[in-house]
Design a protein around this motif. Structure first.
Motif, mmCIF file in Angstrom:
data_model
loop_
_atom_site.group_PDB
_atom_site.id
_atom_site.type_symbol
_atom_site.label_atom_id
_atom_site.label_comp_id
_atom_site.label_asym_id
_atom_site.label_seq_id
_atom_site.Cartn_x
_atom_site.Cartn_y
_atom_site.Cartn_z
ATOM 1 N N ALA A 166 -26.027 -14.687 -7.342
ATOM 2 C CA ALA A 166 -25.847 -13.351 -7.896
ATOM 3 C C ALA A 166 -26.609 -12.291 -7.106
ATOM 4 C CB ALA A 166 -26.302 -13.331 -9.359
ATOM 5 N N ASN A 167 -26.152 -11.054 -7.248
ATOM 6 C CA ASN A 167 -26.816 -9.875 -6.706
ATOM 7 C C ASN A 167 -27.697 -9.305 -7.821
ATOM 8 O OD1 ASN A 167 -27.547 -7.443 -5.498
ATOM 9 N ND2 ASN A 167 -25.547 -6.487 -5.849
ATOM 10 N N VAL A 168 -28.993 -9.489 -7.720
ATOM 11 C CA VAL A 168 -29.915 -9.201 -8.820
ATOM 12 C C VAL A 168 -30.926 -8.126 -8.446
ATOM 13 C CG1 VAL A 168 -31.651 -10.177 -10.391
ATOM 14 C CG2 VAL A 168 -29.712 -11.580 -9.647
ATOM 15 N N THR A 169 -31.192 -7.228 -9.408
ATOM 16 C CA THR A 169 -32.287 -6.270 -9.294
ATOM 17 C C THR A 169 -33.156 -6.398 -10.540
ATOM 18 O OG1 THR A 169 -30.908 -4.710 -8.057
ATOM 19 C CG2 THR A 169 -32.936 -3.849 -9.017
ATOM 20 N N VAL A 170 -34.467 -6.499 -10.351
ATOM 21 C CA VAL A 170 -35.411 -6.598 -11.469
ATOM 22 C C VAL A 170 -36.161 -5.282 -11.598
ATOM 23 C CG1 VAL A 170 -37.396 -7.819 -12.431
ATOM 24 C CG2 VAL A 170 -35.697 -9.071 -11.077
ATOM 25 N N TYR A 171 -36.194 -4.733 -12.795
ATOM 26 C CA TYR A 171 -36.938 -3.505 -13.075
ATOM 27 C C TYR A 171 -38.145 -3.834 -13.952
ATOM 28 C CZ TYR A 171 -32.905 -0.938 -11.280
ATOM 29 O OH TYR A 171 -31.899 -0.447 -10.479
ATOM 30 N N GLU A 172 -39.323 -3.455 -13.476
ATOM 31 C CA GLU A 172 -40.569 -3.706 -14.197
ATOM 32 C C GLU A 172 -41.324 -2.390 -14.330
ATOM 33 O OE1 GLU A 172 -43.940 -4.617 -15.988
ATOM 34 O OE2 GLU A 172 -42.234 -6.007 -15.894
ATOM 35 N N GLN A 173 -41.788 -2.094 -15.556
ATOM 36 C CA GLN A 173 -42.451 -0.814 -15.770
ATOM 37 C C GLN A 173 -43.846 -0.747 -15.168
ATOM 38 O OE1 GLN A 173 -42.949 0.133 -19.902
ATOM 39 N NE2 GLN A 173 -44.100 -1.731 -20.376
ATOM 40 N N ALA A 174 -44.518 -1.876 -15.015
ATOM 41 C CA ALA A 174 -45.867 -1.875 -14.433
ATOM 42 C C ALA A 174 -45.801 -1.559 -12.938
ATOM 43 C CB ALA A 174 -46.531 -3.226 -14.653
ATOM 44 N N SER A 175 -46.913 -1.096 -12.411
ATOM 45 C CA SER A 175 -46.968 -0.737 -10.991
ATOM 46 C C SER A 175 -47.243 -1.937 -10.102
ATOM 47 C CB SER A 175 -48.041 0.330 -10.760
ATOM 48 O OG SER A 175 -49.312 -0.155 -11.176
ATOM 49 N N HIS A 204 -40.801 1.196 -12.995
ATOM 50 C CA HIS A 204 -39.576 1.685 -13.607
ATOM 51 C C HIS A 204 -39.631 1.434 -15.115
ATOM 52 C CE1 HIS A 204 -38.113 1.827 -9.506
ATOM 53 N NE2 HIS A 204 -36.982 2.380 -9.914
ATOM 54 N N ARG A 205 -39.923 2.469 -15.863
ATOM 55 C CA ARG A 205 -40.000 2.348 -17.324
ATOM 56 C C ARG A 205 -38.671 2.760 -17.935
ATOM 57 N NH1 ARG A 205 -41.509 5.632 -21.603
ATOM 58 N NH2 ARG A 205 -42.219 7.299 -20.203
ATOM 59 N N LEU A 206 -38.034 1.811 -18.606
ATOM 60 C CA LEU A 206 -36.734 2.080 -19.214
ATOM 61 C C LEU A 206 -36.899 2.950 -20.457
ATOM 62 C CD1 LEU A 206 -33.661 1.407 -19.196
ATOM 63 C CD2 LEU A 206 -34.202 -0.424 -20.815
ATOM 64 N N GLU A 207 -36.069 3.988 -20.553
ATOM 65 C CA GLU A 207 -36.072 4.827 -21.743
ATOM 66 C C GLU A 207 -34.821 4.663 -22.591
ATOM 67 O OE1 GLU A 207 -36.865 8.927 -20.767
ATOM 68 O OE2 GLU A 207 -39.031 8.566 -20.915
ATOM 69 N N LYS A 208 -33.705 4.384 -21.929
ATOM 70 C CA LYS A 208 -32.451 4.330 -22.678
ATOM 71 C C LYS A 208 -31.464 3.398 -21.996
ATOM 72 C CE LYS A 208 -28.798 7.342 -24.526
ATOM 73 N NZ LYS A 208 -28.269 8.732 -24.577
ATOM 74 N N ILE A 209 -30.663 2.723 -22.793
ATOM 75 C CA ILE A 209 -29.551 1.925 -22.282
ATOM 76 C C ILE A 209 -28.273 2.370 -22.977
ATOM 77 C CG2 ILE A 209 -30.001 0.054 -23.934
ATOM 78 C CD1 ILE A 209 -28.876 -1.876 -21.755
ATOM 79 N N ALA A 210 -27.221 2.507 -22.198
ATOM 80 C CA ALA A 210 -25.914 2.846 -22.742
ATOM 81 C C ALA A 210 -24.962 1.684 -22.470
ATOM 82 C CB ALA A 210 -25.380 4.126 -22.097
ATOM 83 N N ASP A 211 -24.367 1.163 -23.530
ATOM 84 C CA ASP A 211 -23.405 0.072 -23.402
ATOM 85 C C ASP A 211 -22.022 0.689 -23.208
ATOM 86 O OD1 ASP A 211 -21.741 -2.080 -23.634
ATOM 87 O OD2 ASP A 211 -22.651 -2.877 -25.453
ATOM 88 N N ASN A 212 -21.465 0.516 -22.028
ATOM 89 C CA ASN A 212 -20.172 1.108 -21.700
ATOM 90 C C ASN A 212 -19.010 0.145 -21.911
ATOM 91 O OD1 ASN A 212 -21.784 3.247 -20.621
ATOM 92 N ND2 ASN A 212 -21.962 2.104 -18.703
ATOM 93 N N GLY A 213 -19.262 -1.002 -22.492
ATOM 94 C CA GLY A 213 -18.233 -2.019 -22.640
ATOM 95 C C GLY A 213 -18.307 -3.010 -21.496
ATOM 96 N N PRO A 214 -17.547 -2.804 -20.422
ATOM 97 C CA PRO A 214 -17.594 -3.737 -19.291
ATOM 98 C C PRO A 214 -18.790 -3.532 -18.370
ATOM 99 C CG PRO A 214 -15.999 -2.007 -18.867
ATOM 100 C CD PRO A 214 -16.474 -1.807 -20.279
ATOM 101 N N SER A 215 -19.625 -2.543 -18.661
ATOM 102 C CA SER A 215 -20.830 -2.284 -17.878
ATOM 103 C C SER A 215 -21.882 -1.661 -18.783
ATOM 104 C CB SER A 215 -20.525 -1.345 -16.696
ATOM 105 O OG SER A 215 -20.180 -0.050 -17.174
ATOM 106 N N ALA A 216 -23.085 -1.498 -18.243
ATOM 107 C CA ALA A 216 -24.163 -0.862 -19.002
ATOM 108 C C ALA A 216 -24.976 0.016 -18.059
ATOM 109 C CB ALA A 216 -25.066 -1.903 -19.664
ATOM 110 N N THR A 217 -25.451 1.141 -18.567
ATOM 111 C CA THR A 217 -26.207 2.096 -17.762
ATOM 112 C C THR A 217 -27.647 2.164 -18.232
ATOM 113 O OG1 THR A 217 -24.226 3.423 -17.344
ATOM 114 C CG2 THR A 217 -26.360 4.482 -16.973
#
Length: 369
Positions: A29-38, A126-139
């Protein structure tokens, strides 16, 4: 399904998130990991990795990376506060290659796992604030104003998961009526109690003391878990307060407690979450503590997250679509973790709780945090 055609984001760089990143990367898979810590840095105590978890690392080609910074353990022994044996359980699982349970410091585990991933894969700060479920994708929308859209988002953002709260349930973590005081020490007295590599738990009046040997470091993970009515997430307590919880224990445990550097002790109220009814949409899925945070008494938190990671990758490879894969993953893992959550909540009897806090029933102090 060909995972090379998917874009996958993992939110959270703890053991669940990094294990998922490894499993999915090995699967192509093509993976990106987002972690809020520095920085990737795990504090805290030791954990036990069962053979089922180590088998995942073998399959990912990274078993030696983990076993080289851990030590094998033969059994788990339960004793009275004074040190009289009550029971001993030989670790029941040994894999086909003869690998048994290994004990490891959380920090060593995270560092070893992180080192196996391409550094460009993990995006720190990268601190996540919001997720939007678009159906076949998510933002995903981050605190710095950036947004990214993915075919699949894996929520590995822990017991206080933003994604779980926004998409699946607004129920909050639940206080278990206990505090945990954890520290890793180089204490000769405590090392003498676990020199044989066995994990030991001493049970006293409202208190359990866990001694987990970290022999590869010459250290002991020292955990005092005690009944308490204060549900503050990070309670402010002094050393005298902690000392009272180990009154009557083996003098070596009491003396080691007295010598603790309070600044080094991780002081936390014990929380879990209620079972989450739904773990996935067509493009978002929960994993690890975000899905099933549990009390630490059974030592299954890290193991469950690792097995989640392997199951998720396997389901994606086998399925014809992401929704089908997520459905299969949840069907495999949720019944297991629901039961582990239930078992891990089993604590003190009513008489034992009343002995420490007269008039308070077991877990009657459970509250949201």
């Amino acid at each position: 399904m060909d995972l090379k055609n998917l874009t996958i984001a993992i939110v959270g760089g703890g053991y669940g998130g990094l294990a998922a990143a490894k499993a999915l990367t090995v699967a192509g898979a093509n993976v990106t990991v987002y972690e809020q810590a520095s920085e990737i840095k795990e504090v805290g105590a030791g954990i036990g990795l069962r053979p089922s978890s180590l088998a995942q690392f073998r399959a990912w080609g990274e078993l030696e990376a983990i076993t080289s910074v851990s030590n094998a353990s033969e059994s788990f022994q339960i004793l009275t506060a004074e040190g009289h044996p009550i029971a001993e359980e030989i670790w029941p699982e040994v894999d086909a290659h003869g690998v048994t349970t290994h004990l490891i410091h959380r920090g060593d585990f995270i560092e070893a796992l992180f080192a196996t991933l391409p550094k460009s894969m993990v995006k720190l700060g990268h601190r996540l604030e919001k997720i939007a479920d678009n159906g076949p994708s998510a933002t995903l929308s981050f605190a710095d104003g950036r947004s990214e859209t993915y075919d699949l988002v894996v929520a590995a953002d822990g017991i206080k998961s933003v994604i779980r709260e926004q998409l699946f349930t607004d129920s909050q973590p639940v206080f278990a009526g206990e505090h945990a005081y954890r520290v890793v020490v180089e204490d000769a007295d405590l090392l003498s109690l676990v020199a044989d590599g066995k994990l030991r738990m001493y049970i006293g009046r409202g208190t359990k003391v866990y001694l987990l040997p970290l022999l590869s470091r010459g250290q002991v993970s020292f955990d005092i878990t005690a009944l308490d009515v204060d549900g503050t997430w990070a309670p402010e307590v002094d050393l005298d307060y902690i000392l009272k919880t180990v009154e009557g224990f083996d003098p070596r445990i009491v003396d080691a407690t007295r010598r603790l550097d309070l600044a080094a002790v991780n002081k936390r109220a014990v929380y879990d979450i209620d079972p989450v009814e739904r773990w996935s949409t067509d493009s978002v899925v929960l994993l690890g503590d975000a899905a099933h945070a549990m009390c630490h008494h059974q030592g299954q938190g890290a193991n469950s997250a690792i097995l989640d990671a392997g199951a998720l990758a396997g389901a994606l490879v086998a399925a014809a679509s992401v929704p089908e894969a997520l459905e299969a993953y949840v069907a495999e893992r949720k019944p297991v973790t629901d039961e582990l959550q239930r078992i891990s909540r089993q604590g003190w009897s009513e008489d034992e709780v009343n002995d420490v806090f007269p008039g308070q029933k077991p877990n009657s102090g459970r509250q949201e945090g």
